[in-house]
Design an enzyme around this catalytic site. Structure first.
Site, PDB file in Angstrom:
ATOM      1  N   ARG A  36      62.054  38.821  17.592  1.00  0.00           N
ATOM      2  CA  ARG A  36      63.054  38.336  17.010  1.00  0.00           C
ATOM      3  C   ARG A  36      63.288  36.715  16.860  1.00  0.00           C
ATOM      4  O   ARG A  36      64.209  36.154  17.186  1.00  0.00           O
ATOM      5  CB  ARG A  36      64.402  38.535  18.267  1.00  0.00           C
ATOM      6  CG  ARG A  36      64.589  39.986  17.913  1.00  0.00           C
ATOM      7  CD  ARG A  36      66.193  40.320  18.542  1.00  0.00           C
ATOM      8  NE  ARG A  36      66.168  41.617  19.089  1.00  0.00           N
ATOM      9  CZ  ARG A  36      66.305  41.839  20.446  1.00  0.00           C
ATOM     10  NH1 ARG A  36      66.829  40.923  21.232  1.00  0.00           N
ATOM     11  NH2 ARG A  36      66.249  43.291  20.893  1.00  0.00           N
ATOM     12  N   ARG A  40      69.757  35.552  15.660  1.00  0.00           N
ATOM     13  CA  ARG A  40      71.394  34.903  15.462  1.00  0.00           C
ATOM     14  C   ARG A  40      71.315  33.423  16.442  1.00  0.00           C
ATOM     15  O   ARG A  40      71.994  32.712  16.490  1.00  0.00           O
ATOM     16  CB  ARG A  40      72.150  35.956  16.142  1.00  0.00           C
ATOM     17  CG  ARG A  40      72.522  36.885  15.244  1.00  0.00           C
ATOM     18  CD  ARG A  40      73.413  37.915  15.930  1.00  0.00           C
ATOM     19  NE  ARG A  40      72.850  38.581  16.992  1.00  0.00           N
ATOM     20  CZ  ARG A  40      73.248  39.476  17.648  1.00  0.00           C
ATOM     21  NH1 ARG A  40      74.460  39.819  17.596  1.00  0.00           N
ATOM     22  NH2 ARG A  40      72.499  40.211  18.595  1.00  0.00           N
ATOM     23  N   ARG A  49      73.580  35.095   7.030  1.00  0.00           N
ATOM     24  CA  ARG A  49      73.666  36.678   7.315  1.00  0.00           C
ATOM     25  C   ARG A  49      75.426  36.873   7.116  1.00  0.00           C
ATOM     26  O   ARG A  49      75.807  37.792   7.045  1.00  0.00           O
ATOM     27  CB  ARG A  49      73.679  36.942   8.887  1.00  0.00           C
ATOM     28  CG  ARG A  49      72.016  37.474   8.820  1.00  0.00           C
ATOM     29  CD  ARG A  49      71.896  38.912   8.727  1.00  0.00           C
ATOM     30  NE  ARG A  49      72.755  39.728   9.642  1.00  0.00           N
ATOM     31  CZ  ARG A  49      74.138  40.407   9.474  1.00  0.00           C
ATOM     32  NH1 ARG A  49      74.426  40.124   8.204  1.00  0.00           N
ATOM     33  NH2 ARG A  49      74.556  41.183  10.270  1.00  0.00           N
ATOM     34  N   ASP A  85      64.718  46.187  10.093  1.00  0.00           N
ATOM     35  CA  ASP A  85      65.209  46.809  11.426  1.00  0.00           C
ATOM     36  C   ASP A  85      64.451  48.137  11.490  1.00  0.00           C
ATOM     37  O   ASP A  85      63.905  48.660  10.531  1.00  0.00           O
ATOM     38  CB  ASP A  85      66.500  47.056  11.250  1.00  0.00           C
ATOM     39  CG  ASP A  85      67.216  47.523  12.701  1.00  0.00           C
ATOM     40  OD1 ASP A  85      67.353  48.656  12.746  1.00  0.00           O
ATOM     41  OD2 ASP A  85      67.721  46.687  13.379  1.00  0.00           O
ATOM     42  N   TYR A 163      67.215  56.978  19.344  1.00  0.00           N
ATOM     43  CA  TYR A 163      68.444  56.579  18.590  1.00  0.00           C
ATOM     44  C   TYR A 163      69.114  57.600  17.867  1.00  0.00           C
ATOM     45  O   TYR A 163      70.281  57.596  17.507  1.00  0.00           O
ATOM     46  CB  TYR A 163      67.923  55.450  17.679  1.00  0.00           C
ATOM     47  CG  TYR A 163      67.947  54.073  18.257  1.00  0.00           C
ATOM     48  CD1 TYR A 163      69.052  53.444  18.550  1.00  0.00           C
ATOM     49  CD2 TYR A 163      66.638  53.263  18.283  1.00  0.00           C
ATOM     50  CE1 TYR A 163      69.160  52.218  19.091  1.00  0.00           C
ATOM     51  CE2 TYR A 163      66.842  52.149  18.793  1.00  0.00           C
ATOM     52  CZ  TYR A 163      68.041  51.545  19.296  1.00  0.00           C
ATOM     53  OH  TYR A 163      67.885  50.005  19.856  1.00  0.00           O
TER      54      TYR A 163
END
Length: 366
Positions: A36, A40, A49, A85, A163
């Protein structure tokens, strides 16, 4: 973009430290990158973004390329990892996934009954469904100008399956795990389908320009040793074998492959023989123990606790030095034991990267 986006005539690689470490060759310093690292915690990432839905960003090769390059403008990292992703694979199978602010990825219709498997695409043309990732990789390879290698990745079958059944994140994975106990045959059918798609997806990433591949079994820790042995490991092995044989068939480069099975200490010995050049480690295992279990023929990657980056910079340096002394500077790629968190200070990320380079050079000299 037609000229720029052709997956050939890529610029010559200037820093191959990461690839050499992955292949077990000697390196002057220990290479470092962060899971990552395009995230962010960077104000420029948040700005890029802001205007776009998350998965719309994933489908824009130009934006993925920009987000991938941002951390490299700030830090002397030894590898880039394409911004994408893991849930683009369930999307390719025909499932709808949306990013809900404050909640995370959410499946509008998760798999509830075995019959729901019939709704999934049984044959996936990865170029048609995931070509935007391939374009992002090719564009980024050109834009990197050979500075560092580019890593491609995918989620592993069990993590994707969990998921698809849970419909999003879960602390227990009870719905997904109940399938393993109640519907073992259907679970294997789903895992096999996922393994086949992941294989084609990873091969496509190499064809597009990825120079290494990481498989994320992020939910390994929800399985016990027996379930991991039955429902995760066989597919992890199959993917390594199938990717390598297809790369050979298609005369594509045999790139190093990394398996990161979070919290699966009980499986390190098996993972060392699963066909991957590199084993990624989370922060809950001692480096010496990981070395003892994996032997001399694989490279290890990890495993600083991401929360260590909240410490003062001097402390980060001390922790990195201890980690390098424990792992040794060779056959080793420094990383965190999981991804960077959104509230982390970019300067502390820089301190981590610089400490790895400085301390590993010093240890190598002496």
């Amino acid at each position: 973009c037609s000229f720029i986006c052709s997956p050939k005539d890529f610029p010559k690689l200037k820093n191959d430290t990461f690839l050499r470490a992955a292949r077990g060759e000697e390196t002057e310093h220990t290479p470092v990158w962060c899971m990552r690292q395009a995230g962010r915690y960077l104000p420029e990432f948040r700005e890029t973004r802001a205007a776009q839905d998350f998965f719309a960003t994933c489908r824009s090769p130009k934006l993925c390329c920009e987000l991938t390059l941002q951390p490299l403008r700030r830090f002397p990292l030894d590898a880039a990892i394409i911004f994408s992703d893991i849930l683009v694979v369930p999307q390719a199978l025909g499932m709808e996934v949306v990013m809900v602010p404050g909640k995370g990825p959410t499946f509008t219709e998760p798999l509830k009954e075995v019959e729901d498997l019939l709704k999934l695409r049984q044959k996936v043309d990865v170029t048609a469904e995931l070509g935007y990732v391939f374009q992002a990789i090719t564009l980024t390879r050109h834009k990197l100008e050979g500075r560092v290698p580019l890593i491609g990745f995918s989620g592993a079958p069990w993590t994707l399956m969990s998921y698809m059944i849970e419909g999003g994140g879960s602390t227990t994975m009870a719905k997904a795990k109940s399938w393993l106990y109640r519907h073992p045959e259907a679970s294997h059918r789903l895992l096999r389908l996922l393994a086949d798609v992941v294989t084609d997806y990873l091969v496509g990433q190499v064809a597009a320009g990825a120079q290494a591949l990481q498989l994320f079994e992020s939910h390994a820790g929800h399985l016990g040793p027996e379930q991991f042995q039955n429902f995760a490991l066989p597919y992890i092995r199959d993917i390594a074998r199938a990717v390598k044989s297809k790369l050979k068939e298609e005369a594509l480069p045999l790139v190093p492959m990394i398996i990161f099975a979070k919290d699966a200490h009980y499986a390190l010995r098996d993972l060392a023989h699963a066909g991957y050049e590199v084993i990624g480690l989370d922060w809950t295992i001692r480096p010496q123990e990981a070395r003892a279990q994996t032997g001399k023929d694989v490279t290890l990657q990890g495993n600083l606790d991401p929360c260590a980056l909240y410490a003062p910079k001097e402390k980060i340096g001390e922790l990195v030095k201890a980690m390098l002394e424990d792992f040794g500077t060779q056959r080793y790629i420094a990383n965190l034991g999981h991804g960077l968190y959104p509230d982390m200070n970019p300067e502390h990320v820089g301190a981590f990267v610089e400490a790895v380079h400085a301390h590993s050079c010093h240890i190598n000299k002496h």
